[in-house]
Design an enzyme around this catalytic site. Structure first.
Site, short mmCIF file in Angstrom:
data_model
loop_
_atom_site.label_atom_id
_atom_site.label_comp_id
_atom_site.label_asym_id
_atom_site.label_seq_id
_atom_site.Cartn_x
_atom_site.Cartn_y
_atom_site.Cartn_z
N CYS A 102 87.60 12.56 -70.57
CA CYS A 102 86.18 12.90 -70.51
C CYS A 102 85.86 13.82 -69.34
O CYS A 102 86.68 14.00 -68.43
CB CYS A 102 85.32 11.63 -70.34
SG CYS A 102 85.49 10.39 -71.62
N CYS B 141 87.11 13.19 -75.68
CA CYS B 141 85.96 12.35 -76.01
C CYS B 141 85.04 13.09 -76.98
O CYS B 141 84.74 14.28 -76.79
CB CYS B 141 85.21 12.02 -74.71
SG CYS B 141 83.63 11.17 -74.95
N CYS C 131 81.30 13.78 -74.93
CA CYS C 131 81.07 14.83 -73.93
C CYS C 131 81.86 16.10 -74.19
O CYS C 131 81.69 17.09 -73.48
CB CYS C 131 81.40 14.30 -72.53
SG CYS C 131 83.15 13.95 -72.23
#
Length: 373
Positions: free
Chosen positions: A47, A78, A81
Site C-alpha cells: 500500500c 492494494c 489505494c
C-alpha cells in the site's frame, strides 16, 4: 558435458520501517506518499503510506522503494489505494477518478454555480461516497466540501484585492449569503471583507533593506511593531513580496531604520534571547496567530513537527493547517517557523528556501552544543 547452473535472480525482501515511517503508516500520512511503499507479510498486499486500510502490526511490515520491487517480492497491490500507479521517481500519478471529481467542482464554481454534492461527485468518479471522501482528502489534503470552500475563498480574496465592491465580490465568488462570509471572515480573511479589500490602506510601513547573515534582508515596521522580516537575493522581489502582503500600504523607504529588528535578528542567530519589549505586528487569522505564537515557544536548537504543534493547540488533526500557517509567516526567524518539521523529521518547506532553513537549524544546533560544553 557439465552444465553451469545460473543462480536465480535475487528477490528483494524489503526492510523494516523506522519509527517515523511506521508513524506515517499508522497516521495515514499523505505527506509520506512517494517516499516508500509498505507491504504486509500476513496479507501479501502492499500500500501507500496514506492508505486508510487497517493498521498492520509493525513486525509484519516491509518497506519498498517502488511497486515493482514489492511485486517482485510476491506482494500484490492494494485495490483501495492503488499503489501501482506510482511512476518513476516516487511521484504519484493522479487518480483519474479523483481528478474527474475535482474538475467537476472547478467547472461548477467557474460557472458561478453551487458546488456539486458528494453524491454527484461519487457518481462522476464511479466510487462510493465515503470512499471518495477519504481518498479525495488523502490526495488533495481537503475534503471535497472544504476544497470547494477554499476555491471560493481564493476567488473572494482576488476580487477584493482587485477593488471589487464587497457585495459583488461575495456573490461573485459563489457565496449565496453575505452573512455566512461575515460569520467566518475572521477565519478566512483575518479581518472583515471591507478591511481586507483595503489591503493596508491608510497604513504606512517604514522599510529598510540591508545585508545580514541571512542574505539581503527586508524589515518593514508599522506603528504597532515589526510587520515583516523577509529574506532574498535581490531588492525587487523582496519589495514585491511585501507589496503582495500589503498592496495598499504606503512604503517609506529608509535603510537606516529597522535597528530593533536587525538587533533581534542578530540575537536570534547567535542564540541569545530576543530583546525585551520587542514588538511584533502579527497579522493573520486567529488560527495562524495561534500557530505563530506556539512557534515562538520552541527553544533554539529544538524542533517540533507540524503534528506536535497541532497537538499542543488541542487540534491533533490540524497538522496540514499548521504547515500552511508556517508557510504564511512573514516574520522570518523572529517567528521561528524554521523549527517546524514534517512528521518524518524531514525539513518540509520554507518560504525563503530550504538552504536557509538548513543553515538556521545547523547554526542553532551548534550554538546549543557549544553552550552545553
Amino acid at each position: 558435458m557439465t552444465r553451469t547452473r545460473t543462480a536465480p535472480p535475487r528477490i528483494p525482501a524489503g526492510r523494516a520501517p523506522t519509527d517515523a515511517e511506521f508513524a506515517a503508516i499508522r497516521g495515514n500520512d499523505a505527506a509520506a506518499d512517494g517516499r516508500f511503499l509498505y507491504a504486509v507479510t500476513t496479507t501479501k498486499v502492499f500500500c501507500r503510506p496514506s492508505c486508510v486500510s487497517r493498521v498492520p502490526k509493525r513486525e509484519n511490515v516491509r518497506l519498498f522503494a517502488a511497486a515493482e520491487a514489492a511485486e517482485a517480492a510476491g506482494f500484490r497491490p492494494c485495490k483501495r489505494c492503488r499503489p501501482q500507479t506510482y511512476v518513476a521517481g516516487g511521484v504519484p500519478a493522479p487518480d483519474a477518478r479523483l481528478e474527474r471529481a475535482r474538475s467537476l467542482i472547478d467547472r461548477r464554481l467557474a460557472d458561478g454555480d453551487s458546488a456539486p454534492t458528494l453524491a454527484e461527485l461519487a457518481r462522476t468518479a464511479h466510487m462510493g461516497a465515503s470512499h471518495l471522501q477519504r481518498r479525495f482528502a488523502a490526495a488533495y489534503g481537503l475534503s471535497p466540501r472544504a476544497y470547494a470552500e477554499a476555491k471560493r475563498v481564493k476567488t473572494l480574496k482576488q476580487e477584493l484585492r482587485r477593488g471589487s465592491g464587497v457585495s459583488d465580490a461575495i456573490y461573485g465568488a459563489g457565496f449565496g449569503a453575505a452573512s455566512r462570509v461575515y460569520e467566518k471572515a475572521g477565519r478566512w480573511l483575518g479581518m472583515t471583507p471591507a478591511d481586507y479589500r483595503r489591503g493596508g490602506e491608510g497604513l504606512t510601513l517604514t522599510v529598510a533593506i540591508r545585508r545580514s547573515p541571512m542574505g539581503l534582508t527586508l524589515v518593514a515596521e508599522s506603528p504597532r511593531g515589526i510587520a515583516a522580516l523577509l529574506f532574498g537575493d535581490r531588492e525587487k522581489p523582496l519589495l514585491d513580496e511585501l507589496r503582495g502582503e500589503f498592496p495598499a500600504a504606503a512604503i517609506d523607504r529608509d535603510d537606516t531604520a529597522g535597528d530593533a529588528a536587525f538587533t533581534a535578528l542578530d540575537a536570534a542567530l547567535q542564540g541569545r534571547p530576543l530583546p525585551r519589549g520587542l514588538r511584533l505586528d502579527l497579522r493573520g487569522t486567529p488560527f495562524q496567530i495561534r500557530v505563530w505564537t506556539a512557534l515562538q515557544t520552541i527553544p533554539p536548537g529544538e524542533t517540533r513537527t507540524y503534528q506536535d504543534i497541532a497537538r499542543s493547540l488541542g487540534m491533533p488533526t490540524a497538522a496540514r493547517a499548521v504547515g500552511s500557517a508556517c508557510g504564511s509567516n512573514i516574520l522570518g526567524v523572529l517567528v521561528p517557523c524554521h523549527r517546524a518539521l514534517r512528521s518524518d523529521g524531514g525539513l518540509g518547506g520554507y518560504r525563503w528556501g530550504l538552504a536557509r532553513k538548513e543553515k538556521l537549524l545547523d547554526g542553532e544546533a551548534a550554538v546549543t552544543e557549544n553552550a552545553a560544553e
